[in-house]
Design a protein around this motif. Sequence first.
Motif, PDB file in Angstrom:
ATOM      1  N   LEU A  74       0.773  -1.235   0.000  1.00  0.00           N
ATOM      2  CA  LEU A  74       0.000   0.000   0.000  1.00  0.00           C
ATOM      3  C   LEU A  74       0.814   1.300   0.000  1.00  0.00           C
ATOM      4  O   LEU A  74       0.238   2.373  -0.104  1.00  0.00           O
ATOM      5  CB  LEU A  74      -0.938   0.001   1.219  1.00  0.00           C
ATOM      6  CG  LEU A  74      -1.912  -1.170   1.304  1.00  0.00           C
ATOM      7  CD1 LEU A  74      -2.614  -1.183   2.649  1.00  0.00           C
ATOM      8  CD2 LEU A  74      -2.911  -1.111   0.162  1.00  0.00           C
ATOM      9  N   HIS A  75       2.098   1.198   0.143  1.00  0.00           N
ATOM     10  CA  HIS A  75       2.946   2.395   0.220  1.00  0.00           C
ATOM     11  C   HIS A  75       3.538   2.693  -1.154  1.00  0.00           C
ATOM     12  O   HIS A  75       3.992   1.794  -1.855  1.00  0.00           O
ATOM     13  CB  HIS A  75       4.074   2.156   1.229  1.00  0.00           C
ATOM     14  CG  HIS A  75       5.060   3.268   1.318  1.00  0.00           C
ATOM     15  ND1 HIS A  75       4.783   4.470   1.929  1.00  0.00           N
ATOM     16  CD2 HIS A  75       6.335   3.369   0.860  1.00  0.00           C
ATOM     17  CE1 HIS A  75       5.847   5.256   1.855  1.00  0.00           C
ATOM     18  NE2 HIS A  75       6.797   4.606   1.214  1.00  0.00           N
ATOM     19  N   ARG A 101      -1.107   5.052   8.422  1.00  0.00           N
ATOM     20  CA  ARG A 101      -2.099   5.059   7.343  1.00  0.00           C
ATOM     21  C   ARG A 101      -2.149   3.711   6.633  1.00  0.00           C
ATOM     22  O   ARG A 101      -3.214   3.142   6.414  1.00  0.00           O
ATOM     23  CB  ARG A 101      -1.770   6.162   6.317  1.00  0.00           C
ATOM     24  CG  ARG A 101      -2.806   6.267   5.192  1.00  0.00           C
ATOM     25  CD  ARG A 101      -2.281   7.036   3.994  1.00  0.00           C
ATOM     26  NE  ARG A 101      -1.210   6.373   3.281  1.00  0.00           N
ATOM     27  CZ  ARG A 101      -1.380   5.382   2.386  1.00  0.00           C
ATOM     28  NH1 ARG A 101      -2.586   4.918   2.125  1.00  0.00           N
ATOM     29  NH2 ARG A 101      -0.329   4.853   1.782  1.00  0.00           N
ATOM     30  N   VAL A 102      -0.970   3.187   6.318  1.00  0.00           N
ATOM     31  CA  VAL A 102      -0.870   1.897   5.642  1.00  0.00           C
ATOM     32  C   VAL A 102      -1.446   0.784   6.533  1.00  0.00           C
ATOM     33  O   VAL A 102      -2.208  -0.067   6.072  1.00  0.00           O
ATOM     34  CB  VAL A 102       0.600   1.612   5.248  1.00  0.00           C
ATOM     35  CG1 VAL A 102       0.831   0.164   4.902  1.00  0.00           C
ATOM     36  CG2 VAL A 102       1.024   2.527   4.107  1.00  0.00           C
ATOM     37  N   GLN A 105      -5.296   1.197   6.709  1.00  0.00           N
ATOM     38  CA  GLN A 105      -5.926   0.789   5.453  1.00  0.00           C
ATOM     39  C   GLN A 105      -5.874  -0.730   5.304  1.00  0.00           C
ATOM     40  O   GLN A 105      -6.860  -1.363   4.926  1.00  0.00           O
ATOM     41  CB  GLN A 105      -5.235   1.471   4.268  1.00  0.00           C
ATOM     42  CG  GLN A 105      -5.912   1.215   2.942  1.00  0.00           C
ATOM     43  CD  GLN A 105      -5.227   1.943   1.789  1.00  0.00           C
ATOM     44  OE1 GLN A 105      -4.304   2.739   1.981  1.00  0.00           O
ATOM     45  NE2 GLN A 105      -5.673   1.684   0.579  1.00  0.00           N
ATOM     46  N   LYS A 108      -8.373  -2.642   7.423  1.00  0.00           N
ATOM     47  CA  LYS A 108      -9.731  -2.707   6.878  1.00  0.00           C
ATOM     48  C   LYS A 108      -9.862  -3.848   5.873  1.00  0.00           C
ATOM     49  O   LYS A 108     -10.920  -4.454   5.737  1.00  0.00           O
ATOM     50  CB  LYS A 108     -10.107  -1.382   6.224  1.00  0.00           C
ATOM     51  CG  LYS A 108     -10.291  -0.267   7.222  1.00  0.00           C
ATOM     52  CD  LYS A 108     -10.578   1.053   6.546  1.00  0.00           C
ATOM     53  CE  LYS A 108     -10.661   2.152   7.592  1.00  0.00           C
ATOM     54  NZ  LYS A 108     -10.738   3.484   6.997  1.00  0.00           N
ATOM     55  N   LEU A 109      -8.776  -4.147   5.174  1.00  0.00           N
ATOM     56  CA  LEU A 109      -8.783  -5.227   4.190  1.00  0.00           C
ATOM     57  C   LEU A 109      -8.676  -6.599   4.843  1.00  0.00           C
ATOM     58  O   LEU A 109      -9.275  -7.556   4.369  1.00  0.00           O
ATOM     59  CB  LEU A 109      -7.612  -5.055   3.215  1.00  0.00           C
ATOM     60  CG  LEU A 109      -7.599  -3.812   2.341  1.00  0.00           C
ATOM     61  CD1 LEU A 109      -6.267  -3.690   1.607  1.00  0.00           C
ATOM     62  CD2 LEU A 109      -8.752  -3.873   1.342  1.00  0.00           C
ATOM     63  N   LYS A 114      -5.411  -6.607  11.492  1.00  0.00           N
ATOM     64  CA  LYS A 114      -5.761  -5.518  12.410  1.00  0.00           C
ATOM     65  C   LYS A 114      -5.416  -5.903  13.841  1.00  0.00           C
ATOM     66  O   LYS A 114      -4.794  -5.130  14.567  1.00  0.00           O
ATOM     67  CB  LYS A 114      -7.250  -5.191  12.292  1.00  0.00           C
ATOM     68  CG  LYS A 114      -7.697  -4.064  13.188  1.00  0.00           C
ATOM     69  CD  LYS A 114      -9.185  -3.771  12.984  1.00  0.00           C
ATOM     70  CE  LYS A 114      -9.620  -2.584  13.800  1.00  0.00           C
ATOM     71  NZ  LYS A 114     -11.036  -2.241  13.551  1.00  0.00           N
ATOM     72  N   LEU A 148      -6.723   6.447  13.416  1.00  0.00           N
ATOM     73  CA  LEU A 148      -7.094   5.917  12.101  1.00  0.00           C
ATOM     74  C   LEU A 148      -7.822   4.578  12.174  1.00  0.00           C
ATOM     75  O   LEU A 148      -8.543   4.211  11.249  1.00  0.00           O
ATOM     76  CB  LEU A 148      -5.850   5.794  11.213  1.00  0.00           C
ATOM     77  CG  LEU A 148      -5.227   7.111  10.759  1.00  0.00           C
ATOM     78  CD1 LEU A 148      -3.874   6.882  10.102  1.00  0.00           C
ATOM     79  CD2 LEU A 148      -6.172   7.859   9.821  1.00  0.00           C
ATOM     80  N   THR A 149      -7.621   3.833  13.269  1.00  0.00           N
ATOM     81  CA  THR A 149      -8.278   2.528  13.414  1.00  0.00           C
ATOM     82  C   THR A 149      -9.396   2.537  14.448  1.00  0.00           C
ATOM     83  O   THR A 149     -10.043   1.511  14.660  1.00  0.00           O
ATOM     84  CB  THR A 149      -7.258   1.432  13.801  1.00  0.00           C
ATOM     85  OG1 THR A 149      -6.637   1.781  15.042  1.00  0.00           O
ATOM     86  CG2 THR A 149      -6.217   1.232  12.710  1.00  0.00           C
TER      87      THR A 149
END
Length: 172
Positions: A74-75, A101-102, A105, A108-109, A114, A148-149
């Motif tokens: 993702l980066h 951020r990575v 994100q 979530k996938l 997580k 963010l989480t």
Amino acid sequence: MSENDKLIDIFKKSLTSTVKSIGRAPEADIKFINEKPSINENEVNLSNLNVSNLKNNLNYIRGEADSFALELRLHNSNIHKEYLSNNSIANQIFEEIERSRVEAQGSKLFKGIKQNIFNKHNFDINNKSINNDDIIINAFKYVSFSELTNQNLSGNYDFYKKFLKEKIGKNY
């Protein structure tokens, strides 16, 4: 080769496959090292494994590998480089926020990731002493991940959050 060595070798192969798969990077070079884990483009250096840390820190090891796998996936290092400055502290903060951020994100996938990354951050925050040299960097690292989480970390998290609120003020 002892049973323990076979177990460690199997787990290393499993982690290597997982990082390459999640990272969508079959060409990634995964190494297990005794120094600080790191990533540089497609070279991922994970913490070396032994029976003790495998037994006691399995979730941490998974979280570390998952974080790097997500960075591979993702980066975008070209975009990242555009926003670096001449200020090393600002760059370290920027890198921690990008990592958060990575991780957010990717969380979530992949729901399992997580929890692994959350466990890793909780372990770090509970076992790391507050050091004035990296206090602001760690504050951005943990608070940005938490925000963010939508998860609250344990340990010194509240200290870091309060620290950032005081430093940033109304811009928090």
